[in-house]
Design a protein around this motif. Structure first.
Motif, PDB file in Angstrom:
ATOM      1  N   MET A   1       0.856  -1.209   0.000  1.00 52.18           N
ATOM      2  CA  MET A   1       0.000   0.000   0.000  1.00 52.18           C
ATOM      3  C   MET A   1       0.885   1.249   0.000  1.00 52.18           C
ATOM      4  O   MET A   1       1.824   1.315   0.778  1.00 52.18           O
ATOM      5  CB  MET A   1      -0.903  -0.027   1.243  1.00 52.18           C
ATOM      6  CG  MET A   1      -1.871   1.127   1.293  1.00 52.18           C
ATOM      7  SD  MET A   1      -3.048   0.991   2.660  1.00 52.18           S
ATOM      8  CE  MET A   1      -4.045  -0.391   2.138  1.00 52.18           C
ATOM      9  N   PRO A   2       0.624   2.199  -0.885  1.00 52.57           N
ATOM     10  CA  PRO A   2       1.483   3.407  -0.918  1.00 52.57           C
ATOM     11  C   PRO A   2       1.420   4.170   0.393  1.00 52.57           C
ATOM     12  O   PRO A   2       0.390   4.169   1.070  1.00 52.57           O
ATOM     13  CB  PRO A   2       0.873   4.242  -2.058  1.00 52.57           C
ATOM     14  CG  PRO A   2      -0.500   3.708  -2.277  1.00 52.57           C
ATOM     15  CD  PRO A   2      -0.499   2.282  -1.821  1.00 52.57           C
ATOM     16  N   ARG A   3       2.518   4.782   0.736  1.00 53.93           N
ATOM     17  CA  ARG A   3       2.571   5.544   1.987  1.00 53.93           C
ATOM     18  C   ARG A   3       2.632   7.049   1.711  1.00 53.93           C
ATOM     19  O   ARG A   3       3.182   7.476   0.697  1.00 53.93           O
ATOM     20  CB  ARG A   3       3.795   5.124   2.812  1.00 53.93           C
ATOM     21  CG  ARG A   3       3.676   3.718   3.365  1.00 53.93           C
ATOM     22  CD  ARG A   3       4.899   3.306   4.159  1.00 53.93           C
ATOM     23  NE  ARG A   3       5.065   3.990   5.422  1.00 53.93           N
ATOM     24  CZ  ARG A   3       4.365   3.721   6.523  1.00 53.93           C
ATOM     25  NH1 ARG A   3       3.435   2.776   6.488  1.00 53.93           N
ATOM     26  NH2 ARG A   3       4.590   4.376   7.639  1.00 53.93           N
ATOM     27  N   THR A   4       2.040   7.789   2.626  1.00 60.25           N
ATOM     28  CA  THR A   4       2.160   9.251   2.587  1.00 60.25           C
ATOM     29  C   THR A   4       3.378   9.610   3.439  1.00 60.25           C
ATOM     30  O   THR A   4       3.462   9.189   4.595  1.00 60.25           O
ATOM     31  CB  THR A   4       0.890   9.903   3.164  1.00 60.25           C
ATOM     32  OG1 THR A   4      -0.221   9.537   2.342  1.00 60.25           O
ATOM     33  CG2 THR A   4       1.021  11.419   3.189  1.00 60.25           C
ATOM     34  N   VAL A   5       4.303  10.340   2.841  1.00 61.48           N
ATOM     35  CA  VAL A   5       5.553  10.677   3.535  1.00 61.48           C
ATOM     36  C   VAL A   5       5.700  12.202   3.605  1.00 61.48           C
ATOM     37  O   VAL A   5       5.565  12.894   2.592  1.00 61.48           O
ATOM     38  CB  VAL A   5       6.773  10.066   2.797  1.00 61.48           C
ATOM     39  CG1 VAL A   5       8.059  10.356   3.571  1.00 61.48           C
ATOM     40  CG2 VAL A   5       6.603   8.568   2.596  1.00 61.48           C
ATOM     41  N   ILE A   6       5.950  12.704   4.804  1.00 62.88           N
ATOM     42  CA  ILE A   6       6.176  14.139   5.006  1.00 62.88           C
ATOM     43  C   ILE A   6       7.525  14.325   5.676  1.00 62.88           C
ATOM     44  O   ILE A   6       7.836  13.633   6.647  1.00 62.88           O
ATOM     45  CB  ILE A   6       5.086  14.755   5.911  1.00 62.88           C
ATOM     46  CG1 ILE A   6       3.723  14.661   5.235  1.00 62.88           C
ATOM     47  CG2 ILE A   6       5.398  16.213   6.241  1.00 62.88           C
ATOM     48  CD1 ILE A   6       2.605  15.199   6.113  1.00 62.88           C
ATOM     49  N   ALA A   7       8.306  15.263   5.172  1.00 61.59           N
ATOM     50  CA  ALA A   7       9.567  15.609   5.833  1.00 61.59           C
ATOM     51  C   ALA A   7       9.338  16.832   6.712  1.00 61.59           C
ATOM     52  O   ALA A   7       8.829  17.850   6.230  1.00 61.59           O
ATOM     53  CB  ALA A   7      10.633  15.920   4.803  1.00 61.59           C
ATOM     54  N   GLN A   8       9.699  16.718   7.981  1.00 62.44           N
ATOM     55  CA  GLN A   8       9.646  17.883   8.876  1.00 62.44           C
ATOM     56  C   GLN A   8      11.067  18.385   9.092  1.00 62.44           C
ATOM     57  O   GLN A   8      11.873  17.752   9.767  1.00 62.44           O
ATOM     58  CB  GLN A   8       9.010  17.519  10.224  1.00 62.44           C
ATOM     59  CG  GLN A   8       8.930  18.733  11.145  1.00 62.44           C
ATOM     60  CD  GLN A   8       8.573  18.371  12.581  1.00 62.44           C
ATOM     61  OE1 GLN A   8       8.258  17.220  12.878  1.00 62.44           O
ATOM     62  NE2 GLN A   8       8.643  19.349  13.468  1.00 62.44           N
ATOM     63  N   ILE A   9      11.359  19.506   8.478  1.00 59.03           N
ATOM     64  CA  ILE A   9      12.664  20.155   8.650  1.00 59.03           C
ATOM     65  C   ILE A   9      12.443  21.279   9.658  1.00 59.03           C
ATOM     66  O   ILE A   9      11.420  21.958   9.614  1.00 59.03           O
ATOM     67  CB  ILE A   9      13.184  20.710   7.302  1.00 59.03           C
ATOM     68  CG1 ILE A   9      13.376  19.565   6.294  1.00 59.03           C
ATOM     69  CG2 ILE A   9      14.484  21.479   7.493  1.00 59.03           C
ATOM     70  CD1 ILE A   9      13.813  20.023   4.900  1.00 59.03           C
ATOM     71  N   HIS A 232       7.863  11.716   8.776  1.00 57.14           N
ATOM     72  CA  HIS A 232       6.616  11.123   9.253  1.00 57.14           C
ATOM     73  C   HIS A 232       5.983  10.397   8.070  1.00 57.14           C
ATOM     74  O   HIS A 232       5.942  10.952   6.967  1.00 57.14           O
ATOM     75  CB  HIS A 232       5.630  12.193   9.723  1.00 57.14           C
ATOM     76  CG  HIS A 232       6.183  13.130  10.766  1.00 57.14           C
ATOM     77  ND1 HIS A 232       6.074  12.888  12.116  1.00 57.14           N
ATOM     78  CD2 HIS A 232       6.838  14.318  10.654  1.00 57.14           C
ATOM     79  CE1 HIS A 232       6.625  13.898  12.789  1.00 57.14           C
ATOM     80  NE2 HIS A 232       7.093  14.767  11.931  1.00 57.14           N
ATOM     81  N   SER A 233       5.488   9.190   8.298  1.00 55.30           N
ATOM     82  CA  SER A 233       4.797   8.518   7.194  1.00 55.30           C
ATOM     83  C   SER A 233       3.696   7.617   7.731  1.00 55.30           C
ATOM     84  O   SER A 233       3.717   7.206   8.894  1.00 55.30           O
ATOM     85  CB  SER A 233       5.780   7.696   6.355  1.00 55.30           C
ATOM     86  OG  SER A 233       6.270   6.596   7.085  1.00 55.30           O
ATOM     87  N   TRP A 234       2.709   7.366   6.880  1.00 55.72           N
ATOM     88  CA  TRP A 234       1.615   6.467   7.217  1.00 55.72           C
ATOM     89  C   TRP A 234       1.061   5.866   5.939  1.00 55.72           C
ATOM     90  O   TRP A 234       1.274   6.401   4.844  1.00 55.72           O
ATOM     91  CB  TRP A 234       0.521   7.192   8.004  1.00 55.72           C
ATOM     92  CG  TRP A 234      -0.018   8.422   7.323  1.00 55.72           C
ATOM     93  CD1 TRP A 234      -0.927   8.476   6.316  1.00 55.72           C
ATOM     94  CD2 TRP A 234       0.346   9.787   7.599  1.00 55.72           C
ATOM     95  NE1 TRP A 234      -1.165   9.776   5.945  1.00 55.72           N
ATOM     96  CE2 TRP A 234      -0.405  10.599   6.723  1.00 55.72           C
ATOM     97  CE3 TRP A 234       1.221  10.400   8.500  1.00 55.72           C
ATOM     98  CZ2 TRP A 234      -0.291  12.000   6.712  1.00 55.72           C
ATOM     99  CZ3 TRP A 234       1.322  11.789   8.482  1.00 55.72           C
ATOM    100  CH2 TRP A 234       0.568  12.563   7.608  1.00 55.72           C
TER     101      TRP A 234
END
Ligand SMILES: [Fe+2]
Length: 257
Positions: A1-9, A232-234
């Motif tokens: 399942m594709p994941r949503t990935v966010i980078a927190q800088i 962060h990813s889910w």
């Protein structure tokens, strides 16, 4: 399942062009490298404050704008204590509610909620009652990642714990967060990576992309920062949330043969 990935800088501390913060730090190089890396992997990048080196000047934001323009994914911003929230909203066309830089970004499987904890002229952070009421409404029916500059968790040192999110704001935030499905409440400000339980979820502090703080032999000290971020990813269905620190600097890595 594709994941949503966010980078927190976080805590990029970009000086104006020609200005220096610390001769030993490379905030522009680090942010450029982190953005390039994150652009390959992430749906977007959120920068959680202290975008500017010192005081949120026009010169600092001109330099900051140049660097974030190198990202090829959306870049979302939250102001920190070295920023000027009103100026950032104007210069970067940021959404706001009642003058505070509060907004949401809806992504597959989750909602990013950006909160403005900065108060011009203050080092510590605060959230008005209207902001925590607004947050309560935004979290309803969503799995969310909540980000802001000031931490809601303690780092164990009196200096930073005295300038984190203020007590009253933290209590109201905890009461709201505990009512909803929140992946994490993640901040910056302390220039060190920290994780602790908070209101039934996790409180986090992302590393600084410019320079790191710590205690050495009982003395408050700093070290050269690396191009790094908190990822962060889910899954697209909102399951399997994961957070990890990503260090970009290629010279730190060795091939395994
Ligand atoms: Fe900072």
């Amino acid at each position: 399942m594709p994941r949503t990935v966010i980078a927190q800088i976080s805590d990029t501390h970009i000086p104006g062009i020609g200005e220096e913060t610390h001769a030993w730090a490379d905030p522009v190089g680090n942010l450029t490298a982190a953005l390039a890396h994150a652009s390959h992997r992430c749906a977007g990048v959120v920068i959680t404050g202290d975008c500017a080196a010192k005081a949120g000047t026009d010169e600092e934001y001109a330099a900051f704008a140049e660097v974030i323009a190198t990202a090829t994914v959306p870049v979302w911003l939250a102001p920190g204590n070295h920023d000027d929230s009103a100026k950032m909203q104007r210069l970067f066309n940021l959404p706001s509610v009642n003058g505070r830089c509060d907004y949401v970004v809806d992504l597959p499987g989750g909602r990013l909620v950006v909160l403005d904890s900065s108060r011009l002229g203050r080092e510590d952070g605060s959230l008005d009652e209207s902001q925590t009421d607004w947050l309560d409404k935004q979290l309803q029916g969503h799995r969310s990642l909540v980000v802001m500059h000031h931490p809601c968790i303690r780092v164990g040192g009196p200096l930073f714990d005295s300038i984190r999110l203020d007590k009253d704001s933290t209590s109201r935030l905890a009461a709201v967060v505990a009512r909803h499905e929140v992946y994490a409440v993640s901040a910056g400000h302390a220039h060190m990576s920290c994780f602790a339980a908070f209101a039934g979820t996790q409180g986090m502090i992302a590393p600084s992309c410019a320079y790191e703080f710590g205690m050495v032999d009982g003395t408050f000290s700093y070290q050269l920062g690396e191009p790094q971020y908190l990822e962060h990813s889910w899954s697209a269905d909102g399951s399997n949330y994961l957070a990890r620190i990503v260090t970009v600097e290629p010279s730190l890595w060795r091939s395994i043969r």
